[in-house]
Write an enzyme that holds these catalytic residues in place. Structure first.
Site, PDB file in Angstrom:
ATOM      1  N   ASP A   1      35.937  34.866  44.174  1.00 14.49           N
ATOM      2  CA  ASP A   1      37.387  34.878  44.001  1.00 14.49           C
ATOM      3  C   ASP A   1      37.940  33.467  43.832  1.00 14.49           C
ATOM      4  O   ASP A   1      38.839  33.248  43.024  1.00 14.49           O
ATOM      5  CB  ASP A   1      38.060  35.570  45.193  1.00 14.49           C
ATOM      6  CG  ASP A   1      38.002  37.080  45.048  1.00 14.49           C
ATOM      7  OD1 ASP A   1      38.274  37.578  43.941  1.00 14.49           O
ATOM      8  OD2 ASP A   1      37.679  37.766  46.028  1.00 14.49           O
TER       9      ASP A   1
ATOM     10  N   CYS B   1      29.625  32.555  50.894  1.00 15.52           N
ATOM     11  CA  CYS B   1      29.072  33.883  50.677  1.00 15.52           C
ATOM     12  C   CYS B   1      29.350  34.381  49.264  1.00 15.52           C
ATOM     13  O   CYS B   1      29.013  35.501  48.921  1.00 15.52           O
ATOM     14  CB  CYS B   1      29.608  34.865  51.710  1.00 15.52           C
ATOM     15  SG  CYS B   1      31.394  34.982  51.701  1.00 15.52           S
TER      16      CYS B   1
ATOM     17  N   HIS C   1      31.719  43.818  41.198  1.00 14.69           N
ATOM     18  CA  HIS C   1      31.018  44.387  42.342  1.00 14.69           C
ATOM     19  C   HIS C   1      29.810  45.241  41.964  1.00 14.69           C
ATOM     20  O   HIS C   1      28.862  45.340  42.728  1.00 14.69           O
ATOM     21  CB  HIS C   1      31.994  45.109  43.273  1.00 14.69           C
ATOM     22  CG  HIS C   1      32.761  44.118  44.094  1.00 14.69           C
ATOM     23  ND1 HIS C   1      34.018  43.704  43.744  1.00 14.69           N
ATOM     24  CD2 HIS C   1      32.397  43.376  45.155  1.00 14.69           C
ATOM     25  CE1 HIS C   1      34.412  42.776  44.602  1.00 14.69           C
ATOM     26  NE2 HIS C   1      33.450  42.559  45.468  1.00 14.69           N
TER      27      HIS C   1
HETATM   28  C1  PEP Z   1      33.980  36.232  47.154  1.00 19.36           C
HETATM   29  O1  PEP Z   1      35.111  36.419  46.743  1.00 19.36           O
HETATM   30  O2  PEP Z   1      33.280  35.245  46.819  1.00 19.36           O
HETATM   31  C2  PEP Z   1      33.352  37.194  48.067  1.00 19.36           C
HETATM   32  C3  PEP Z   1      32.213  36.917  48.654  1.00 19.36           C
HETATM   33  O3  PEP Z   1      33.949  38.383  48.274  1.00 19.36           O
HETATM   34  P1  PEP Z   1      33.989  39.566  47.203  1.00 19.36           P
HETATM   35  O4  PEP Z   1      32.968  39.243  46.128  1.00 19.36           O
HETATM   36  O5  PEP Z   1      33.651  40.822  47.909  1.00 19.36           O
HETATM   37  O6  PEP Z   1      35.385  39.521  46.700  1.00 19.36           O
HETATM   38 MG    MG Z   2      36.420  37.876  47.592  1.00 17.22          MG
END
Ligand code: PEP
Ligand code: MG
Length: 573
Positions: free
Chosen positions: A457, A504, A191
């Site tokens: 993920d 996303c 993150h």
């Molecule tokens: C993902 O897992 O691709 C996602 C967009 O959510 P995060 O990166 O916040 O886990």
């Molecule tokens: Mg995620």
């Protein structure tokens, strides 16, 4: 001597500045007996006074850069510093036990920390424990004559060097001075890396050894495009860097021309390019970079930026601001995704062996319905101010989706009966980020209005490779046929039910992945705002029928990620 560091390219851009070591110093000491308690008490008083001056400066800076609320934590620290009970006990211990100030400080504060931490059902007291721990560290640093890093006080251009940065460390970085950061650990989808892209500062993560190879004040060139850095470069290297930085700036200026254009392929197919945001403040960057939607609003950042659970009203204001800022364009808000690497200090979760496989996201929300319902009410109220869509993170089963959706419907009905204005066309979808869900996408597509593929993920769970662990980053393969097959199944399943699929995860803005995703029929691509314009420029060059052929081959014929990459190169020559 010039040194080269190699890491993972986490955020585009090139910069050169002095190194700022965001590294915790060694605060170890031994207990010694002392002869002169008065002198020892004076040492303590001096360390407390210096800590006070330092904290006041940090507090003022935090209030200026981040707002009064963010500065409150430092006020709490100042209150502890002025607590006569605490200081009195430390001084008594110096006098009665004839021990050095370090030992007396540690022994007394440890006692308070254990006492507060034992109050497991009292989040407020638990937070005080963490405040006392921070204050103790600060006083101790002055007793030992070492410097604690104070990133809030940075007032010149620097490149931060750290072992790791938490999302909250990253949130505090002042873009005017922090020109980039390099970490020892982490991956492209951790993150802090994602936030560096939102902040538009170059970042190299997972370098392995930056904190041991770089010293405070070294000159560092960071290249976030290639994922490397030069420490103490030569004049010639500095000149080269300037050329590269100028070329990058020119390229960005060219992309900027596409800011208000639609995203259209060479053969006229339109797709949507959205931005991923963390707070309503990021809407400005999304618009500046020509976003056609917000494909992911990581709502948990509202929770992480606060010092207690944000209430319905605060959340309502934030969602409304984002919706109004996007001016009628769709905003997909993901309900709170806490857990994994995103912690809330005021909502202590049980220690877990595997946080990424643990109590996270919708799993928390279905149990802590008080938190979930507050968020849903705020969202529903905000829906009257723009085009809102909602999605639930980490859905693994049909039941989880139905349960979450049912709670949403209950809150919606309640608000309507209370006479509150609520939009009647809020799409309710889900993140596709768990392989189990991807495998039963045909079933889930009957209930969800849309899917948004969270590849950050999805890849880590499919490959069983922690997204933040650079040792296994070779397994983090977005183009692996296994991942492409899951993505194909998700997109095809949604289309069969007349629904749409977005993505996303960071893969949506990956320039090698984009041709494949277009060929697989992805409807919406949501990414860090800074990747939008270069992706729009790429789309203009791609023929969607040809990319479909590419995707078919990649899914059905390729065995490895390398083969897929070679195929993409061939089809996009
Ligand atoms: C993902 O897992 O691709 C996602 C967009 O959510 P995060 O990166 O916040 O886990
Ligand atoms: Mg995620």
């Amino acid at each position: 001597m010039t040194k080269m560091l190699k890491g993972i390219a986490a955020s585009d851009g090139i910069a050169a500045a002095k190194a700022y070591m965001l590294v915790q110093p060694d605060l170890s000491f031994s207990e010694t007996s002392i002869a002169d308690p008065e002198a020892e008490i004076k040492r303590l008083d001096d360390a407390v006074a210096t800590s006070k001056t330092e904290l006041e400066a940090i507090k003022a800076k935090a209030a200026e850069n981040l707002g009064a609320e963010e500065a409150e934590v430092f006020e709490a620290h100042l209150t502890i510093l002025a607590d006569p009970e605490l200081l009195g006990q430390i001084k008594d211990k110096i006098t009665s036990d004839k021990v050095n100030a370090e030992a007396a400080l540690k022994s007394v504060t440890d006692m308070f920390i254990s006492m507060f931490e034992a109050m497991t059902d009292n989040a407020y007291m638990q937070e005080r424990a963490s405040d006392i721990r921070d204050v103790t560290k600060r006083i101790l640093s002055h007793l030992l004559g070492v410097t604690l890093p104070n990133p809030a006080l940075i007032n010149e251009e620097v490149v931060i060097i750290a072992h790791d940065l938490t999302p909250s460390d990253t949130a505090q970085l002042d873009r005017n001075f922090v020109k980039g950061f390099i970490t020892d650990i982490g991956g492209r989808t951790s993150h802090s890396a994602i936030m560096s892209r939102t902040l538009e500062i170059p970042a190299v993560v997972g370098s392995g050894n930056a904190t041991s190879e770089v010293k405070e004040g070294d000159v560092v060139i960071i290249d976030g495009i290639n994922g490397d850095a030069l420490v103490n470069p030569s004049e010639a290297q500095l000149a080269q860097y300037q050329e590269k930085a100028a070329a990058f700036a020119a390229q960005k200026a060219e992309w900027k021309q596409l800011k208000d254009a639609k995203t259209v392929t060479a053969d006229g197919k339109e797709v949507i390019l959205g931005a991923n945001i963390g707070t309503p403040k990021d809407v400005e960057g999304a618009n500046d970079n020509g976003a056609e939607a917000v494909g992911l609003f990581r709502s948990e950042f509202l929770y992480m930026d606060a010092s207690e659970l944000p209430g319905e009203e605060d959340q309502f204001v934030a969602y409304k601001e984002a919706l109004e800022g996007m001016n009628g364009k769709q905003v997909v808000v993901r309900t709170m995704d806490i857990g994994g690497d995103k912690e809330l200090p005021y909502l202590p979760l049980p220690e877990e062996e595997n946080p990424f496989l643990g109590y996270r996201a919708v799993r928390i929300c279905l149990e802590r319905q008080d938190i979930f319902r507050t968020q849903l009410r705020a969202l529903l109220r905000a829906s009257a101010f723009g085009r809102l869509a909602i999605m639930f993170p980490m859905i693994a089963t049909v039941k989880e989706f139905k349960d979450a959706k049912a709670i949403f419907e209950e809150e919606k009905a309640k608000l309507i009966s209370e006479g509150v204005a609520v939009s009647d066309d809020i799409e309710v979808g889900m993140m596709m980020e768990i392989p189990a869900a991807a495998m039963i996408a045909d079933k889930l597509a009957k209930y969800a209005d849309f899917f948004s593929i969270g590849t950050n993920d999805l890849i880590q769970y499919t490959m069983a490779a922690d997204r933040g662990n650079e040792r296994v980053s070779y397994l983090y393969q977005p183009y692996n046929p296994s991942i492409l097959r899951l993505i194909k199944n998700i997109i095809d399943s949604s289309h069969k039910e007349g629904k749409w699929t977005g993505m996303c995860g960071e893969m949506a803005g990956d320039q090698v992945a984009v041709p494949l995703l277009l060929g697989l029929g992805l409807d919406e691509f949501s990414m860090s705002a800074t990747s939008i314009l270069k992706t729009r420029s790429l789309m203009k060059k791609l023929d969607s029928a040809k990319m479909q052929e590419l995707a078919d081959k990649a899914v059905n014929e390729c065995e490895t990620t390398e083969e897929v990459e070679a195929l993409v190169a061939e089809y996009t020559k």
